[in-house]
Design a protein around this motif. Structure first.
Motif, mmCIF file in Angstrom:
data_model
loop_
_atom_site.group_PDB
_atom_site.id
_atom_site.type_symbol
_atom_site.label_atom_id
_atom_site.label_comp_id
_atom_site.label_asym_id
_atom_site.label_seq_id
_atom_site.Cartn_x
_atom_site.Cartn_y
_atom_site.Cartn_z
ATOM 1 N N GLU A 159 -12.630 18.850 -10.348
ATOM 2 C CA GLU A 159 -12.522 17.622 -11.136
ATOM 3 C C GLU A 159 -11.615 17.826 -12.352
ATOM 4 O OE1 GLU A 159 -13.373 14.715 -10.142
ATOM 5 O OE2 GLU A 159 -14.234 15.593 -8.345
ATOM 6 N N GLU A 160 -11.733 19.000 -12.948
ATOM 7 C CA GLU A 160 -10.877 19.276 -14.102
ATOM 8 C C GLU A 160 -9.432 19.489 -13.675
ATOM 9 O OE1 GLU A 160 -10.754 22.036 -18.138
ATOM 10 O OE2 GLU A 160 -12.302 22.404 -16.627
ATOM 11 N N VAL A 161 -9.223 20.095 -12.499
ATOM 12 C CA VAL A 161 -7.859 20.241 -11.966
ATOM 13 C C VAL A 161 -7.227 18.865 -11.812
ATOM 14 C CG1 VAL A 161 -6.460 20.948 -9.982
ATOM 15 C CG2 VAL A 161 -8.308 22.432 -10.801
ATOM 16 N N LYS A 162 -7.963 17.931 -11.211
ATOM 17 C CA LYS A 162 -7.451 16.572 -11.024
ATOM 18 C C LYS A 162 -7.103 15.920 -12.359
ATOM 19 C CE LYS A 162 -9.757 15.294 -6.703
ATOM 20 N NZ LYS A 162 -10.714 14.341 -6.082
ATOM 21 N N GLU A 163 -8.008 16.048 -13.307
ATOM 22 C CA GLU A 163 -7.795 15.441 -14.623
ATOM 23 C C GLU A 163 -6.571 16.034 -15.317
ATOM 24 O OE1 GLU A 163 -9.664 15.767 -19.053
ATOM 25 O OE2 GLU A 163 -10.986 16.207 -17.373
ATOM 26 N N LYS A 164 -6.472 17.356 -15.320
ATOM 27 C CA LYS A 164 -5.364 18.027 -16.012
ATOM 28 C C LYS A 164 -4.025 17.689 -15.357
ATOM 29 C CE LYS A 164 -7.851 20.837 -18.787
ATOM 30 N NZ LYS A 164 -7.723 20.982 -20.244
ATOM 31 N N MET A 165 -4.018 17.622 -14.027
ATOM 32 C CA MET A 165 -2.764 17.343 -13.322
ATOM 33 C C MET A 165 -2.342 15.880 -13.508
ATOM 34 S SD MET A 165 -1.784 20.201 -12.193
ATOM 35 C CE MET A 165 -0.445 19.726 -11.102
ATOM 36 N N SER A 166 -3.305 14.970 -13.489
ATOM 37 C CA SER A 166 -2.950 13.553 -13.636
ATOM 38 C C SER A 166 -2.410 13.252 -15.022
ATOM 39 C CB SER A 166 -4.160 12.661 -13.339
ATOM 40 O OG SER A 166 -5.173 12.858 -14.304
ATOM 41 N N ASP A 167 -2.861 14.000 -16.024
ATOM 42 C CA ASP A 167 -2.417 13.782 -17.397
ATOM 43 C C ASP A 167 -1.315 14.755 -17.825
ATOM 44 O OD1 ASP A 167 -4.313 11.817 -17.562
ATOM 45 O OD2 ASP A 167 -5.794 13.054 -18.599
ATOM 46 N N ASN A 168 -0.829 15.584 -16.874
ATOM 47 C CA ASN A 168 0.191 16.600 -17.172
ATOM 48 C C ASN A 168 -0.226 17.515 -18.322
ATOM 49 O OD1 ASN A 168 2.118 15.778 -15.189
ATOM 50 N ND2 ASN A 168 2.639 14.046 -16.512
ATOM 51 N N LYS A 169 -1.509 17.879 -18.333
ATOM 52 C CA LYS A 169 -2.039 18.733 -19.394
ATOM 53 C C LYS A 169 -2.030 20.204 -19.020
ATOM 54 C CE LYS A 169 -5.090 15.298 -21.515
ATOM 55 N NZ LYS A 169 -6.522 14.931 -21.759
ATOM 56 N N ALA A 170 -1.649 20.514 -17.786
ATOM 57 C CA ALA A 170 -1.640 21.906 -17.339
ATOM 58 C C ALA A 170 -0.579 22.094 -16.268
ATOM 59 C CB ALA A 170 -3.018 22.301 -16.794
ATOM 60 N N VAL A 171 -0.191 23.341 -16.081
ATOM 61 C CA VAL A 171 0.721 23.716 -15.010
ATOM 62 C C VAL A 171 -0.113 24.402 -13.929
ATOM 63 C CG1 VAL A 171 2.729 25.111 -14.370
ATOM 64 C CG2 VAL A 171 2.614 24.034 -16.634
ATOM 65 N N LEU A 172 -0.002 23.914 -12.695
ATOM 66 C CA LEU A 172 -0.759 24.484 -11.583
ATOM 67 C C LEU A 172 0.154 25.366 -10.743
ATOM 68 C CD1 LEU A 172 -3.377 24.592 -9.856
ATOM 69 C CD2 LEU A 172 -2.508 22.574 -8.630
ATOM 70 N N LEU A 173 -0.266 26.617 -10.529
ATOM 71 C CA LEU A 173 0.480 27.546 -9.686
ATOM 72 C C LEU A 173 -0.220 27.717 -8.345
ATOM 73 C CD1 LEU A 173 1.368 30.454 -12.174
ATOM 74 C CD2 LEU A 173 2.405 28.178 -11.949
ATOM 75 N N ASP A 174 0.555 27.797 -7.279
ATOM 76 C CA ASP A 174 0.061 28.118 -5.934
ATOM 77 C C ASP A 174 0.609 29.497 -5.579
ATOM 78 O OD1 ASP A 174 -0.211 28.401 -3.091
ATOM 79 O OD2 ASP A 174 -0.329 26.221 -2.881
ATOM 80 N N SER A 175 -0.281 30.451 -5.335
ATOM 81 C CA SER A 175 0.115 31.853 -5.162
ATOM 82 C C SER A 175 0.382 32.243 -3.714
ATOM 83 C CB SER A 175 -0.997 32.764 -5.720
ATOM 84 O OG SER A 175 -1.312 32.408 -7.036
ATOM 85 N N ARG A 176 0.258 31.308 -2.783
ATOM 86 C CA ARG A 176 0.447 31.635 -1.363
ATOM 87 C C ARG A 176 1.924 31.787 -1.012
ATOM 88 N NH1 ARG A 176 -1.901 26.802 1.560
ATOM 89 N NH2 ARG A 176 -0.886 25.800 -0.209
ATOM 90 N N GLY A 177 2.167 32.300 0.201
ATOM 91 C CA GLY A 177 3.534 32.455 0.684
ATOM 92 C C GLY A 177 4.262 31.127 0.779
ATOM 93 N N LYS A 178 5.585 31.179 0.705
ATOM 94 C CA LYS A 178 6.413 29.970 0.669
ATOM 95 C C LYS A 178 6.176 29.049 1.863
ATOM 96 C CE LYS A 178 9.464 29.184 -1.856
ATOM 97 N NZ LYS A 178 9.490 28.386 -3.115
ATOM 98 N N ASP A 179 6.100 29.593 3.081
ATOM 99 C CA ASP A 179 5.936 28.757 4.266
ATOM 100 C C ASP A 179 4.617 27.997 4.249
ATOM 101 O OD1 ASP A 179 8.396 29.416 5.223
ATOM 102 O OD2 ASP A 179 7.695 30.679 6.867
ATOM 103 N N ARG A 180 3.576 28.645 3.751
ATOM 104 C CA ARG A 180 2.289 27.954 3.670
ATOM 105 C C ARG A 180 2.335 26.884 2.574
ATOM 106 N NH1 ARG A 180 -2.726 31.813 3.411
ATOM 107 N NH2 ARG A 180 -3.778 29.858 3.948
ATOM 108 N N TYR A 181 2.946 27.198 1.465
ATOM 109 C CA TYR A 181 3.100 26.245 0.374
ATOM 110 C C TYR A 181 3.846 24.990 0.848
ATOM 111 C CZ TYR A 181 5.157 24.340 -3.964
ATOM 112 O OH TYR A 181 5.592 23.518 -4.980
ATOM 113 N N LEU A 182 4.891 25.184 1.637
ATOM 114 C CA LEU A 182 5.702 24.063 2.132
ATOM 115 C C LEU A 182 5.109 23.409 3.375
ATOM 116 C CD1 LEU A 182 9.281 25.552 1.644
ATOM 117 C CD2 LEU A 182 8.134 23.829 0.221
ATOM 118 N N GLY A 183 3.994 23.920 3.864
ATOM 119 C CA GLY A 183 3.351 23.334 5.042
ATOM 120 C C GLY A 183 4.040 23.652 6.346
ATOM 121 N N LYS A 184 4.927 24.651 6.338
ATOM 122 C CA LYS A 184 5.627 25.026 7.580
ATOM 123 C C LYS A 184 4.743 25.854 8.502
ATOM 124 C CE LYS A 184 10.264 24.945 5.546
ATOM 125 N NZ LYS A 184 11.479 25.744 5.223
#
Length: 280
Positions: A159-184
Motif C-alpha cells: 500500500e505504501e509502494v502504491k502511495e509513494k509511486m502515485s505521488d512520485n515520493k520515491a524511486v522504485l528499483l527492480d533488481s531482476r534481470g533485464k529480460d524479466r523486467y521487460l517481460g520478455k
C-alpha cells in the motif's frame, strides 16, 4: 566495502580464536531447495552453522505477500539467539560465491538492529579455491539471547509502494534481470513485466565480471543517476535478489533505502495491479 569481510580477515579471527564470531552458511538453490543443506553437510567452513532460505530466512507463503515473505521476526530473533548470536557477536555470512542469499540474511540482521554483520567476499567458492580448511563437523551451539531492535523504516509494503509511486515520493528499483523486467521472459510467475514506474538496476551489476564486489567508486558511478536525497525502494521477484542492491547502496552512503519484501510476486498477486513491459 564496509559490509564485506575478506577471507584473510576471517582466517585471522579464527586463528586468534575470537569466540565472539558466528559464521553462517546460507548456500541455496532456488530450483533445488534441499541442495544447500546437502552441500553444507558434505563440507563447510569450520564452525559454520547452516540457515535455510525457505525454512529460516523466509516465512510461510500465503496468497499475498510474495514468494519469500519475511519470517516472523520475533521467531527469527529467537533462532539467531539459539545459534549463538547476540548484539556483541560478529556475524560472517557466506554463500556459494557472491550471491543473493548472504545479502538476504545480512538485511534481516540489519532490520533487527544488529551492527556487526559481514558478507564473506567471494563466499565458499573462494575459501576453497585458496586452499583453506573445510569440514563436515557440525558445531556445538552456544545459546544466547538476542533482543531485536526493529528498524521499521527499512521495510515498505504494497500500500505504501502504491502511495509513494502515485505521488512520485520515491524511486522504485527492480533488481531482476533485464529480460524479466521487460517481460520478455518469466520463468517463475504467471504474469511477465514489472511494477509500473520501476527502474531496472540488475543486482548482478554490483559485481565485477570476475564475480567480486565492485569497489565504492565503481558503485557510486553505477548508481550515479540516483539522488541521495530521494527515498529509494528496492524490489525484485520476491525480496531476495533486491538485498545485494540494498547492501551496495547503503555501503556508499544512501541512507533512505528500503526493501519491498513482497516485490513483484506480491504485486501480481492482486489481479487489479497493472504491469509494464517498457523501459522506464
Amino acid at each position: 566495502m564496509s559490509f564485506l569481510i575478506s577471507i584473510s580477515r576471517l582466517k585471522k579471527r579464527l586463528e586468534n580464536k575470537q569466540n565472539n564470531t558466528v559464521i553462517v552458511d546460507v548456500r541455496f538453490q532456488l530450483n533445488d531447495p534441499d541442495a544447500g543443506r546437502k552441500v553444507y553437510l558434505e563440507d563447510h567452513i569450520p564452525g559454520a552453522i547452516y540457515m535455510d532460505l525457505k525454512k529460516d530466512l523466509s516465512g510461510k507463503v500465503e496468497k499475498h505477500g510474495g514468494n519469500h515473505p519475511l519470517p516472523d521476526m520475533n521467531m527469527f530473533a529467537n533462532k539467531i539467539g539459539n545459534i549463538g548470536i547476540d548484539h556483541h557477536t560478529t556475524v560472517v555470512i557466506y554463500d556459494q560465491s557472491n550471491d543473493m542469499f548472504a545479502a538476504r540474511m545480512w538485511w534481516l540482521l540489519h532490520y533487527l538492529g544488529h551492527k556487526k554483520v559481514y558478507v564473506l567476499e567471494g563466499g565458499y567458492e573462494r575459501w576453497v579455491s585458496e586452499g583453506n580448511e573445510v569440514t563436515d563437523e557440525i558445531p556445538a551451539l552456544e545459546t544466547k539471547e538476542f533482543h531485536p531492535v526493529f528498524q521499521e523504516d527499512q521495510v515498505v509494503h504494497i500500500e505504501e509502494v502504491k502511495e509513494k509511486m502515485s505521488d512520485n515520493k520515491a524511486v522504485l528499483l527492480d533488481s531482476r534481470g533485464k529480460d524479466r523486467y521487460l517481460g520478455k521472459s518469466e520463468p517463475m510467475y504467471a504474469k511477465a513485466g514489472h511494477i509500473p514506474g520501476a527502474k531496472n538496476f540488475v543486482w548482478k551489476d554490483v559485481l565485477n565480471e570476475d564475480g567480486s564486489w565492485k569497489k565504492d567508486d565503481q558503485l557510486k558511478s553505477h548508481f550515479s543517476s540516483l539522488s541521495k536525497d530521494d527515498e529509494i525502494i528496492v524490489s525484485c521477484g520476491s525480496g531476495v535478489s533486491a538485498c545485494p542492491n540494498v547492501l551496495a547502496l547503503k555501503a556508499i552512503g544512501y541512507k533512505n533505502v528500503r526493501l519491498y519484501p513482497g516485490s513483484y510476486s506480491d504485486w501480481i498477486s492482486y489481479d487489479e495491479n497493472e504491469v509494464e513491459t517498457k523501459e522506464e
